[in-house]
Design an enzyme around this catalytic site. Structure first.
Site, PDB file in Angstrom:
ATOM      1  N   SER A 283       8.819 -11.122 -26.092  1.00 20.65           N
ATOM      2  CA  SER A 283       7.451 -10.679 -25.839  1.00 20.65           C
ATOM      3  C   SER A 283       6.796 -11.540 -24.779  1.00 20.65           C
ATOM      4  CB  SER A 283       6.617 -10.724 -27.121  1.00 20.65           C
ATOM      5  OG  SER A 283       6.125 -12.025 -27.365  1.00 20.65           O
ATOM      6  N   GLY A 284       5.581 -11.122 -24.376  1.00 15.62           N
ATOM      7  CA  GLY A 284       4.781 -11.885 -23.446  1.00 15.62           C
ATOM      8  C   GLY A 284       3.819 -12.826 -24.124  1.00 15.62           C
ATOM      9  N   ASP A 285       4.031 -13.099 -25.408  1.00 18.36           N
ATOM     10  CA  ASP A 285       3.179 -14.030 -26.136  1.00 18.36           C
ATOM     11  C   ASP A 285       4.001 -14.601 -27.288  1.00 18.36           C
ATOM     12  OD1 ASP A 285       0.766 -15.255 -27.439  1.00 18.36           O
ATOM     13  OD2 ASP A 285      -0.293 -14.007 -25.981  1.00 18.36           O
ATOM     14  N   ASP A 286       3.339 -15.182 -28.301  1.00 18.60           N
ATOM     15  CA  ASP A 286       4.073 -15.791 -29.409  1.00 18.60           C
ATOM     16  C   ASP A 286       4.984 -14.774 -30.086  1.00 18.60           C
ATOM     17  OD1 ASP A 286       2.783 -18.301 -29.159  1.00 18.60           O
ATOM     18  OD2 ASP A 286       1.076 -17.566 -30.304  1.00 18.60           O
ATOM     19  N   THR A 317      10.104 -16.108 -25.163  1.00 18.64           N
ATOM     20  CA  THR A 317       8.790 -15.827 -24.606  1.00 18.64           C
ATOM     21  C   THR A 317       8.504 -16.847 -23.515  1.00 18.64           C
ATOM     22  OG1 THR A 317       6.395 -15.822 -25.006  1.00 18.64           O
ATOM     23  CG2 THR A 317       7.752 -17.092 -26.546  1.00 18.64           C
TER      24      THR A 317
END
Length: 479
Positions: A283-286, A317
């Protein structure tokens, strides 16, 4: 990722999952060969993990017992019976909503199951009901509508006081539920694709009017199982159980482009008895973030996240962490176990995030058996995000962080030493590290620590002085 074959993503993710036995062998061998362990020192880990987890008969440790098995549903129907068309073009919003209205009539009559067969089923948001199973067959793909009107605006969560990104309300999730019990979302590795690029573009272009919707959000719900599916391209956080209890999320693949904003994988929020196991996330976050409300709204709501197990999770990530706690943690976070984690090519491995104005607490956290490759900052405690819902937050509301155990960690090809920054006036206390080896650092690189205190044993490179108090890690006994 629009236009890509979802099956390709599924295969990619399944084969990207690490071989856990091999990884744990690496951790064990490196730890034994590389570290000097004091025989007289005990470390209080088992008491924490035993409270949070269960042992499966003849198999790996599991916390899936948080979910109570349900009886087969008395009524089972296909979405086709409600007018569904799986051509990827026809809107099935009305069909799914008709189906759920019909399923609702069976919640007290043995429950119901809605099957989604092979095909591409375009739909706007729909609400689940209690005593219900949503089953995606092999080759079934639910596609999120590209019409924002089919993601209606709902009230903000009380513990946030407003939408997380914009003032006022927020878009409902694609699959939604409130005040439910005994709900299963599963299948033969079917797919739910939020088609989030439209929403990411709104965010990037600064034209977003309301906070984006999640892919799946369940509120005030109990006894939930989400398993054996692939979730793709969520507009915002992917799976968000909030004010929930007894939730099991396992055997999931969750994917979003690595530059997709705020596409967290799984965010348990102000919830109790949560089990997250055997998941692969990009993902682009946690990958996983434990939360419990935002500043004064979270403090007032006062619903902590308690008894959460995160086990055998892997992924990448480039901007955030494998497992984070916070930064929205104002209702409190306690009794968290993170173990058998594998993180690669990421900004951070494990992270504690908080700030002045948050209030609340983070305590009794155990992270162990963690393997990292090419992670920029393997262990990070952060402060000072300056991220608040409005000007009414109290800057004197300081969080209390105490009792963080980080044990049996190997990080190879690391970029930076651990960064542990507490808060002036509210230092992070009883930080205990044991058998931690950060490899690949230049000999000139040292730990960066401020406003933290604790103990360490068998840690390389030598940690900062703040973690070298007189005594031993056996003093870190958590309540």
């Amino acid at each position: 990722m629009e236009g890509e074959n979802p099956l390709f993503n599924i295969i990619k993710a399944r084969f990207a999952r690490p071989p856990w036995v091999f990884l744990l062998l690496i951790v064990t061998v490196v730890t034994i060969l590389g570290l000097q362990i004091t025989k007289n020192t005990s470390f209080p880990i088992e008491s924490v993990t035993e409270r949070a987890g269960f042992t499966g008969p003849g198999g790996p440790k599991t916390c899936s017992g948080f979910f109570t098995e349900v009886q087969p549903r008395k009524m089972v129907k296909s979405i086709i019976r409600f007018g569904g068309v799986g051509d990827g073009k026809t809107s099935n919003t009305a069909a799914f909503r008709r189906a759920m209205e019909y399923m609702e009539s069976f919640r007290q009559k043995g429950g119901a199951q809605l099957n989604v067969p092979k095909g591409r089923w375009l739909t706007g948001s729909f609400n689940l009901t209690s005593n219900f199973t949503l089953f995606l067959e092999d080759g079934a793909v639910i596609l999120g509508s590209q019409d924002p009107e089919e993601w209606p605006i709902i009230q903000p969560l009380p513990s946030y006081g407003r939408g997380r990104e914009r003032l006022g309300g927020r878009h409902i999730s694609l699959i939604h539920g409130d005040s439910l019990t005994n709900v299963v979302i599963t299948g033969n590795n079917g797919t739910v694709d939020g088609q989030g690029k439209m929403w990411w573009d709104l965010w990037w272009n600064r034209t977003l009017k309301h906070t984006r919707g999640h892919l799946v959000e369940l509120i005030n719900s109990n006894n939930i199982l989400i398993s054996n599916l692939t979730f793709l391209n969520s507009p915002f956080w992917t799976v968000h159980p909030v004010y929930c209890s007894n939730v099991v999320i396992k055997d999931m693949t969750i994917l979003a482009p690595l530059n997709a904003p705020n596409t967290d994988g799984i965010d348990p929020d102000s919830s109790t008895n949560i089990c997250i196991e055997d998941c692969y996330i990009e993902s682009g976050d946690d990958l996983v973030a434990v939360k419990s409300g935002w500043d004064q709204y979270g403090i007032t709501t006062s619903l902590p996240s308690v008894n959460i197990t995160i086990r055998r999770v892997s992924g990448t990530t480039p901007t955030c962490s494998g497992v984070g706690i916070g930064s929205e943690m104002s209702g409190g976070v306690r009794n968290i176990v993170v173990e058998d984690l594998y993180i690669r090519d990421s900004a951070a491995g494990v992270r504690i995030k908080t700030d002045k104005g948050r209030g609340g607490y983070i305590r009794n956290i155990t992270m162990r058996n963690i393997t990292m490759e090419r992670v920029k900052v393997p262990i990070r405690f952060s402060r000072g995000a300056n991220d608040h819902p409005d000007e009414k937050f109290d800057p004197k509301a300081l969080p209390k962080v105490q009792g963080i155990s980080i044990v049996d960690v190997v990080s190879v090809d690391s970029r930076k030493a651990p960064l542990l920054l507490g808060i002036e006036g509210a230092p992070f206390e009883d930080i205990c590290m044991k058998n931690v080896r950060i490899q690949g650092l230049s000999s000139s690189i040292s730990w960066n620590c401020e406003f933290v205190s604790g103990f360490s044993e068998g840690v390389f490179p030598v940690p900062c002085l703040e973690l070298q108090k007189n005594g031993s890690s056996s003093r870190c006994l958590y309540s």
